[in-house]
Design a protein around this motif. Sequence first.
Motif, PDB file in Angstrom:
ATOM      1  N   SER A  71      34.106 121.692  13.367  1.00 33.06           N
ATOM      2  CA  SER A  71      33.659 123.048  12.513  1.00 33.06           C
ATOM      3  C   SER A  71      34.432 124.700  13.758  1.00 33.06           C
ATOM      4  CB  SER A  71      32.270 123.590  12.416  1.00 33.06           C
ATOM      5  OG  SER A  71      31.871 123.509  13.498  1.00 33.06           O
ATOM      6  N   GLU A  72      35.083 125.496  13.449  1.00 33.24           N
ATOM      7  CA  GLU A  72      35.425 126.265  13.708  1.00 33.24           C
ATOM      8  C   GLU A  72      34.588 126.371  15.101  1.00 33.24           C
ATOM      9  OE1 GLU A  72      38.346 130.752  13.268  1.00 33.24           O
ATOM     10  OE2 GLU A  72      36.677 129.945  11.598  1.00 33.24           O
ATOM     11  N   SER A  73      33.156 126.898  14.778  1.00 35.67           N
ATOM     12  CA  SER A  73      32.714 127.665  15.168  1.00 35.67           C
ATOM     13  C   SER A  73      31.920 126.257  16.928  1.00 35.67           C
ATOM     14  CB  SER A  73      30.894 128.062  14.981  1.00 35.67           C
ATOM     15  OG  SER A  73      30.713 126.451  13.907  1.00 35.67           O
ATOM     16  N   ALA A  74      31.684 125.388  16.403  1.00 35.40           N
ATOM     17  CA  ALA A  74      31.483 124.483  17.286  1.00 35.40           C
ATOM     18  C   ALA A  74      32.767 124.639  18.243  1.00 35.40           C
ATOM     19  CB  ALA A  74      31.554 122.990  16.921  1.00 35.40           C
ATOM     20  N   ALA A  75      33.845 124.383  17.788  1.00 31.18           N
ATOM     21  CA  ALA A  75      35.413 123.931  18.251  1.00 31.18           C
ATOM     22  C   ALA A  75      35.413 125.445  19.641  1.00 31.18           C
ATOM     23  CB  ALA A  75      36.529 124.185  17.626  1.00 31.18           C
ATOM     24  N   LYS A  76      35.031 126.375  19.231  1.00 27.99           N
ATOM     25  CA  LYS A  76      35.221 127.693  19.999  1.00 27.99           C
ATOM     26  C   LYS A  76      34.493 127.128  21.793  1.00 27.99           C
ATOM     27  CE  LYS A  76      34.484 132.595  19.645  1.00 27.99           C
ATOM     28  NZ  LYS A  76      34.315 133.532  19.789  1.00 27.99           N
ATOM     29  N   LEU A  77      32.686 126.857  20.919  1.00 32.52           N
ATOM     30  CA  LEU A  77      32.105 126.896  22.202  1.00 32.52           C
ATOM     31  C   LEU A  77      32.394 125.480  23.187  1.00 32.52           C
ATOM     32  CD1 LEU A  77      29.146 126.671  22.944  1.00 32.52           C
ATOM     33  CD2 LEU A  77      28.504 125.284  21.494  1.00 32.52           C
ATOM     34  N   LEU A  78      33.262 124.460  22.466  1.00 26.88           N
ATOM     35  CA  LEU A  78      33.591 123.709  23.435  1.00 26.88           C
ATOM     36  C   LEU A  78      34.630 124.102  24.255  1.00 26.88           C
ATOM     37  CD1 LEU A  78      33.335 120.657  20.603  1.00 26.88           C
ATOM     38  CD2 LEU A  78      32.049 120.568  23.298  1.00 26.88           C
ATOM     39  N   THR A  79      35.515 124.571  23.631  1.00 26.16           N
ATOM     40  CA  THR A  79      36.668 124.484  24.334  1.00 26.16           C
ATOM     41  C   THR A  79      37.192 126.672  24.798  1.00 26.16           C
ATOM     42  OG1 THR A  79      37.669 125.249  22.190  1.00 26.16           O
ATOM     43  CG2 THR A  79      37.898 123.136  23.107  1.00 26.16           C
ATOM     44  N   GLY A  80      36.196 127.110  24.576  1.00 32.86           N
ATOM     45  CA  GLY A  80      36.566 128.876  24.657  1.00 32.86           C
ATOM     46  C   GLY A  80      37.430 129.182  23.850  1.00 32.86           C
ATOM     47  N   ALA A  81      38.178 128.378  23.014  1.00 33.54           N
ATOM     48  CA  ALA A  81      39.069 129.467  22.725  1.00 33.54           C
ATOM     49  C   ALA A  81      38.750 130.031  21.271  1.00 33.54           C
ATOM     50  CB  ALA A  81      40.343 128.235  21.732  1.00 33.54           C
ATOM     51  N   GLU A  82      39.569 131.459  21.138  1.00 30.85           N
ATOM     52  CA  GLU A  82      38.984 132.054  20.356  1.00 30.85           C
ATOM     53  C   GLU A  82      39.581 131.454  18.488  1.00 30.85           C
ATOM     54  OE1 GLU A  82      37.415 134.623  19.595  1.00 30.85           O
ATOM     55  OE2 GLU A  82      36.325 134.528  21.983  1.00 30.85           O
ATOM     56  N   ALA A  83      40.631 130.869  18.493  1.00 27.08           N
ATOM     57  CA  ALA A  83      41.746 130.591  17.700  1.00 27.08           C
ATOM     58  C   ALA A  83      41.402 129.146  17.088  1.00 27.08           C
ATOM     59  CB  ALA A  83      42.842 131.147  17.725  1.00 27.08           C
ATOM     60  N   PRO A  84      41.107 128.455  16.036  1.00 33.80           N
ATOM     61  CA  PRO A  84      41.113 127.256  15.742  1.00 33.80           C
ATOM     62  C   PRO A  84      42.395 126.409  15.896  1.00 33.80           C
ATOM     63  CG  PRO A  84      40.662 128.694  13.974  1.00 33.80           C
ATOM     64  CD  PRO A  84      41.331 129.449  14.288  1.00 33.80           C
ATOM     65  N   GLU A  85      43.412 127.339  15.801  1.00 33.72           N
ATOM     66  CA  GLU A  85      44.658 126.319  16.839  1.00 33.72           C
ATOM     67  C   GLU A  85      44.524 125.862  17.808  1.00 33.72           C
ATOM     68  OE1 GLU A  85      49.172 126.758  16.835  1.00 33.72           O
ATOM     69  OE2 GLU A  85      48.940 128.379  16.036  1.00 33.72           O
ATOM     70  N   GLY A  86      43.948 126.788  18.816  1.00 32.63           N
ATOM     71  CA  GLY A  86      44.253 127.103  20.393  1.00 32.63           C
ATOM     72  C   GLY A  86      42.891 125.679  20.973  1.00 32.63           C
ATOM     73  N   ALA A  87      41.979 125.969  19.450  1.00 34.30           N
ATOM     74  CA  ALA A  87      40.765 125.194  20.209  1.00 34.30           C
ATOM     75  C   ALA A  87      41.418 123.247  19.930  1.00 34.30           C
ATOM     76  CB  ALA A  87      39.499 125.319  19.212  1.00 34.30           C
ATOM     77  N   ALA A  88      41.761 123.091  18.920  1.00 37.05           N
ATOM     78  CA  ALA A  88      42.573 122.003  18.549  1.00 37.05           C
ATOM     79  C   ALA A  88      43.303 121.034  19.377  1.00 37.05           C
ATOM     80  CB  ALA A  88      42.946 122.209  17.110  1.00 37.05           C
ATOM     81  N   TRP A  89      44.208 122.360  20.307  1.00 35.01           N
ATOM     82  CA  TRP A  89      45.015 121.938  21.164  1.00 35.01           C
ATOM     83  C   TRP A  89      44.329 121.307  22.686  1.00 35.01           C
ATOM     84  CZ3 TRP A  89      49.044 119.176  22.420  1.00 35.01           C
ATOM     85  CH2 TRP A  89      49.552 119.575  24.059  1.00 35.01           C
ATOM     86  N   ARG A  90      43.502 122.073  22.490  1.00 34.38           N
ATOM     87  CA  ARG A  90      42.705 122.217  24.168  1.00 34.38           C
ATOM     88  C   ARG A  90      41.672 120.841  24.300  1.00 34.38           C
ATOM     89  NH1 ARG A  90      40.082 128.280  26.295  1.00 34.38           N
ATOM     90  NH2 ARG A  90      42.020 129.115  25.818  1.00 34.38           N
ATOM     91  N   LEU A  91      41.029 120.793  22.875  1.00 41.07           N
ATOM     92  CA  LEU A  91      40.793 118.995  22.595  1.00 41.07           C
ATOM     93  C   LEU A  91      41.377 117.953  22.194  1.00 41.07           C
ATOM     94  CD1 LEU A  91      37.924 120.272  19.414  1.00 41.07           C
ATOM     95  CD2 LEU A  91      37.102 119.547  21.531  1.00 41.07           C
ATOM     96  N   PHE A  92      42.532 117.980  21.964  1.00 38.74           N
ATOM     97  CA  PHE A  92      43.269 116.931  21.833  1.00 38.74           C
ATOM     98  C   PHE A  92      43.623 117.207  23.706  1.00 38.74           C
ATOM     99  CE2 PHE A  92      48.061 115.274  22.227  1.00 38.74           C
ATOM    100  CZ  PHE A  92      47.353 114.561  21.541  1.00 38.74           C
ATOM    101  N   ASP A  93      44.237 117.999  24.538  1.00 41.88           N
ATOM    102  CA  ASP A  93      44.919 117.638  25.441  1.00 41.88           C
ATOM    103  C   ASP A  93      43.398 117.273  26.146  1.00 41.88           C
ATOM    104  OD1 ASP A  93      46.812 118.328  27.892  1.00 41.88           O
ATOM    105  OD2 ASP A  93      45.770 119.889  28.217  1.00 41.88           O
ATOM    106  N   GLU A  94      42.316 117.082  26.258  1.00 34.75           N
ATOM    107  CA  GLU A  94      41.667 116.800  27.501  1.00 34.75           C
ATOM    108  C   GLU A  94      41.015 115.395  26.808  1.00 34.75           C
ATOM    109  OE1 GLU A  94      36.713 118.190  28.403  1.00 34.75           O
ATOM    110  OE2 GLU A  94      37.771 119.089  27.557  1.00 34.75           O
ATOM    111  N   HIS A  95      41.405 115.736  25.414  1.00 33.44           N
ATOM    112  CA  HIS A  95      40.196 114.024  25.126  1.00 33.44           C
ATOM    113  C   HIS A  95      41.538 112.845  24.619  1.00 33.44           C
ATOM    114  CE1 HIS A  95      36.636 114.931  25.891  1.00 33.44           C
ATOM    115  NE2 HIS A  95      36.626 116.411  24.892  1.00 33.44           N
ATOM    116  N   GLY A  96      42.483 113.006  24.095  1.00 31.20           N
ATOM    117  CA  GLY A  96      44.043 112.507  23.834  1.00 31.20           C
ATOM    118  C   GLY A  96      43.624 111.696  22.608  1.00 31.20           C
TER     119      GLY A  96
END
Length: 293
Positions: free
Chosen positions: A180-205
């Motif tokens: 979810s957008e809120s959980a992705a923000k909690l995990l990554t600190g990214a405000e935007a969903p696109e940025g959160a998706a990128w950070r999660l991918f970059d960290e976990h592959g």
Amino acid sequence: MARILCVGALTMDTIFRLERLPEAPGKIIPLDAVEVAEGMASAQAASIVRLGGAAALWASAGDDGIGDRLVAQISEAGVDTAHVRRVAGARSGFSSILMDQTGSTIIVPRYDPTITAAPDGPPDLQGIDAVMTDVRWPAAARLALAAARAAGIPGILDADMAPRDVLDALVPEASHIVASESAAKLLTGAEAPEGAAWRLFDEHGVFVAVTAGAHGCWWTEGAAIRHTAAPKIDAIDTLAAGDVFHAGFAVGLTEGWPMGRTIAFASAAAAIKCTRFGGRLGAPTRNEVEAFM
């Protein structure tokens, strides 16, 4: 037909549809009301069946009358409930939900802590083609995701809002993260969903999707971030919409569809659900989704 094991929550929800949410104490007569067995994993399992897949449920309930009704309702929805754990002396999960005509909610849940105690061991994945877990039974989710990895099958995590330590423990175990957008923000600190998706991918592959309701879904394809718009609808009940999205995603993934089609199918299924009152009872059939698309 691919068979998906859903792991996590099983609760009895009483949903009251009101003209407006209460602003002060008093007695309110609802426009409509329904009692339905759901919870994230359970709603996902029932929705998978509606969408043409096969599902089994690994969840936990008390040995009380509510537990009997929970198992009966989910079984009647076509879900294999043989893995549901009944905890002696425990009270099954339940909640009261107040909803206005736009779908805004007040949710009051009650969970017996013994329901979410760690299981004795991992699930039997014989005959299972994918595992999908929520965050409401963390010990079971972690075992199931690890077992999926060992078996070489997809392990999908519904990364919704939960304590940070729960998310941190589960995310690395998943082969597919749908947050979810809120959980992705909690995990990554990214405000935007696109940025959160990128950070999660970059960290976990691994594959990542971040859902943002009416704003659509951002998802990874290789090192690129794609966006699928949400269908335009008049929402009256968003309860379980995320679960229907996850169900559609799991069906498309296990049937080997291109990811663009999978996300579009899941988005359409969730949109249709939002036009219907009753939580997961509003999940559409596959024919309805394909006609809508």
